[in-house]
Design a protein around this motif. Structure first.
Motif, PDB file in Angstrom:
ATOM      1  N   TYR A 194       0.819  -1.201   0.000  1.00 13.78           N
ATOM      2  CA  TYR A 194       0.000   0.000   0.000  1.00 13.78           C
ATOM      3  C   TYR A 194       0.857   1.258   0.000  1.00 13.78           C
ATOM      4  O   TYR A 194       1.780   1.395   0.797  1.00 13.78           O
ATOM      5  N   ASP A 195       0.533   2.160  -0.936  1.00 17.26           N
ATOM      6  CA  ASP A 195       1.158   3.471  -1.026  1.00 17.26           C
ATOM      7  C   ASP A 195       0.062   4.487  -1.266  1.00 17.26           C
ATOM      8  O   ASP A 195      -1.060   4.131  -1.661  1.00 17.26           O
ATOM      9  N   ASP A 196       0.356   5.766  -1.052  1.00 18.20           N
ATOM     10  CA  ASP A 196      -0.585   6.824  -1.417  1.00 18.20           C
ATOM     11  C   ASP A 196      -0.516   7.011  -2.921  1.00 18.20           C
ATOM     12  O   ASP A 196       0.556   7.255  -3.481  1.00 18.20           O
ATOM     13  N   LEU A 197      -1.663   6.878  -3.580  1.00 13.92           N
ATOM     14  CA  LEU A 197      -1.715   6.916  -5.036  1.00 13.92           C
ATOM     15  C   LEU A 197      -2.565   8.068  -5.538  1.00 13.92           C
ATOM     16  O   LEU A 197      -3.469   8.526  -4.854  1.00 13.92           O
ATOM     17  N   SER A 198      -2.265   8.476  -6.752  1.00 15.37           N
ATOM     18  CA  SER A 198      -3.026   9.510  -7.438  1.00 15.37           C
ATOM     19  C   SER A 198      -3.735   8.877  -8.624  1.00 15.37           C
ATOM     20  O   SER A 198      -3.093   8.206  -9.441  1.00 15.37           O
ATOM     21  N   ALA A 199      -5.036   9.117  -8.745  1.00 11.70           N
ATOM     22  CA  ALA A 199      -5.795   8.570  -9.872  1.00 11.70           C
ATOM     23  C   ALA A 199      -5.240   9.099 -11.188  1.00 11.70           C
ATOM     24  O   ALA A 199      -5.080   8.351 -12.153  1.00 11.70           O
ATOM     25  N   ALA A 200      -4.912  10.376 -11.233  1.00  6.76           N
ATOM     26  CA  ALA A 200      -4.396  10.983 -12.467  1.00  6.76           C
ATOM     27  C   ALA A 200      -3.090  10.327 -12.896  1.00  6.76           C
ATOM     28  O   ALA A 200      -2.883  10.027 -14.079  1.00  6.76           O
ATOM     29  N   THR A 201      -2.204  10.069 -11.952  1.00 10.65           N
ATOM     30  CA  THR A 201      -0.917   9.444 -12.268  1.00 10.65           C
ATOM     31  C   THR A 201      -1.107   8.001 -12.722  1.00 10.65           C
ATOM     32  O   THR A 201      -0.502   7.567 -13.702  1.00 10.65           O
ATOM     33  N   LEU A 202      -1.960   7.253 -12.026  1.00 12.80           N
ATOM     34  CA  LEU A 202      -2.231   5.867 -12.428  1.00 12.80           C
ATOM     35  C   LEU A 202      -2.790   5.813 -13.848  1.00 12.80           C
ATOM     36  O   LEU A 202      -2.362   4.988 -14.665  1.00 12.80           O
ATOM     37  N   ILE A 203      -3.736   6.683 -14.138  1.00 12.97           N
ATOM     38  CA  ILE A 203      -4.348   6.697 -15.471  1.00 12.97           C
ATOM     39  C   ILE A 203      -3.328   7.091 -16.526  1.00 12.97           C
ATOM     40  O   ILE A 203      -3.256   6.485 -17.595  1.00 12.97           O
ATOM     41  N   ALA A 204      -2.500   8.099 -16.232  1.00  7.32           N
ATOM     42  CA  ALA A 204      -1.482   8.537 -17.195  1.00  7.32           C
ATOM     43  C   ALA A 204      -0.510   7.411 -17.517  1.00  7.32           C
ATOM     44  O   ALA A 204      -0.180   7.172 -18.691  1.00  7.32           O
ATOM     45  N   HIS A 205      -0.052   6.682 -16.490  1.00  8.93           N
ATOM     46  CA  HIS A 205       0.872   5.570 -16.729  1.00  8.93           C
ATOM     47  C   HIS A 205       0.203   4.450 -17.530  1.00  8.93           C
ATOM     48  O   HIS A 205       0.823   3.854 -18.414  1.00  8.93           O
ATOM     49  N   ALA A 206      -1.055   4.175 -17.221  1.00 11.00           N
ATOM     50  CA  ALA A 206      -1.780   3.130 -17.960  1.00 11.00           C
ATOM     51  C   ALA A 206      -1.948   3.538 -19.424  1.00 11.00           C
ATOM     52  O   ALA A 206      -1.756   2.720 -20.331  1.00 11.00           O
ATOM     53  N   LEU A 207      -2.272   4.797 -19.654  1.00 13.67           N
ATOM     54  CA  LEU A 207      -2.449   5.267 -21.031  1.00 13.67           C
ATOM     55  C   LEU A 207      -1.144   5.219 -21.819  1.00 13.67           C
ATOM     56  O   LEU A 207      -1.152   4.930 -23.020  1.00 13.67           O
ATOM     57  N   ASP A 208      -0.031   5.494 -21.158  1.00 12.33           N
ATOM     58  CA  ASP A 208       1.278   5.386 -21.829  1.00 12.33           C
ATOM     59  C   ASP A 208       1.495   3.979 -22.369  1.00 12.33           C
ATOM     60  O   ASP A 208       2.065   3.798 -23.442  1.00 12.33           O
ATOM     61  N   GLN A 209       1.030   2.982 -21.614  1.00  9.08           N
ATOM     62  CA  GLN A 209       1.263   1.588 -22.001  1.00  9.08           C
ATOM     63  C   GLN A 209       0.329   1.098 -23.103  1.00  9.08           C
ATOM     64  O   GLN A 209       0.655   0.160 -23.817  1.00  9.08           O
ATOM     65  N   VAL A 210      -0.837   1.740 -23.260  1.00 11.35           N
ATOM     66  CA  VAL A 210      -1.810   1.250 -24.240  1.00 11.35           C
ATOM     67  C   VAL A 210      -2.058   2.215 -25.391  1.00 11.35           C
ATOM     68  O   VAL A 210      -2.833   1.907 -26.292  1.00 11.35           O
ATOM     69  N   ALA A 211      -1.403   3.364 -25.381  1.00 10.29           N
ATOM     70  CA  ALA A 211      -1.671   4.384 -26.401  1.00 10.29           C
ATOM     71  C   ALA A 211      -1.467   3.857 -27.816  1.00 10.29           C
ATOM     72  O   ALA A 211      -2.241   4.180 -28.724  1.00 10.29           O
ATOM     73  N   SER A 212      -0.458   3.024 -28.030  1.00  5.58           N
ATOM     74  CA  SER A 212      -0.195   2.512 -29.374  1.00  5.58           C
ATOM     75  C   SER A 212      -1.328   1.616 -29.874  1.00  5.58           C
ATOM     76  O   SER A 212      -1.570   1.529 -31.073  1.00  5.58           O
TER      77      SER A 212
END
Length: 185
Positions: A115-133
């Motif tokens: 468990y860590d303190d997470l940001s929804a915006a950061t999680l979404i941005a990282h996920a989008l980086d991986q699937v953008a192609s």
């Protein structure tokens, strides 16, 4: 008095009340030895197959990454595209193997969350980086709608990130020439 010699986590006994003035009960006892053996065999197979797949996939991924990062003027743009596709495909296979290992850990009760303190915006941005192609290949448009000022929240970044990547990749996969909207509020 009836005492069970079966593990309490295995549902081997059920009871139902009978309708009517007598108010009796019907008890059903099932021998689940074979089912438990089959479930254990399935878990063992998934764990073994996942571990056996991981080693060759790691080697294949390493070679493809080496090809991808090496400046080689002898490769055509089409060959470079094939290398990129192979790299993305091996990444997905590695993720699939990791998912199988996670399922095995969950079934055995040995899953550990970090468990860590997470940001929804950061999680979404990282996920989008991986699937953008994936969206570009399918002519889909990715849209994000993230409410401003969302608080951080506790969670396992690795597992939540993989979940988001899977969800968004599936949305892209099953959307043909459309818009995939990711919303956080």
């Amino acid at each position: 008095r009836w005492v069970s010699c079966l593990p309490p986590s295995l549902p081997a006994v059920t009871a139902a009340r009978l309708a009517g003035a007598d108010g009796g009960s019907v008890w059903t006892l099932r021998d689940i030895t074979e089912r438990a053996r089959l479930e254990q065999a399935k878990s063992d197979f998934v764990a073994t197959a996942s571990h056996e797949l991981r080693s060759p996939l790691t080697s294949i991924k390493g070679v493809i990454e080496l090809l991808h990062t090496t400046e080689n003027q002898n490769l055509t743009p089409r060959q470079l595209d094939f290398i990129q596709i192979a790299l993305q495909s091996t990444d997905r296979l590695v993720d699939l193997v990791n998912d199988l290992l996670d399922v095995e850990k969950m079934e055995s009760g040995s899953t550990r969350l970090q468990y860590d303190d997470l940001s929804a915006a950061t999680l979404i941005a990282h996920a989008l980086d991986q699937v953008a192609s994936l969206a570009v290949d399918g002519q889909n448009v990715l849209v994000t709608e993230i409410a401003p000022g969302l608080p951080s929240f506790p969670g396992d970044e690795n597992k939540l990130s993989r979940t988001l990547v899977n969800l968004i990749a599936n949305a892209i996969k099953f959307t043909h020439g459309g818009t995939v909207t990711i919303t956080a509020s």
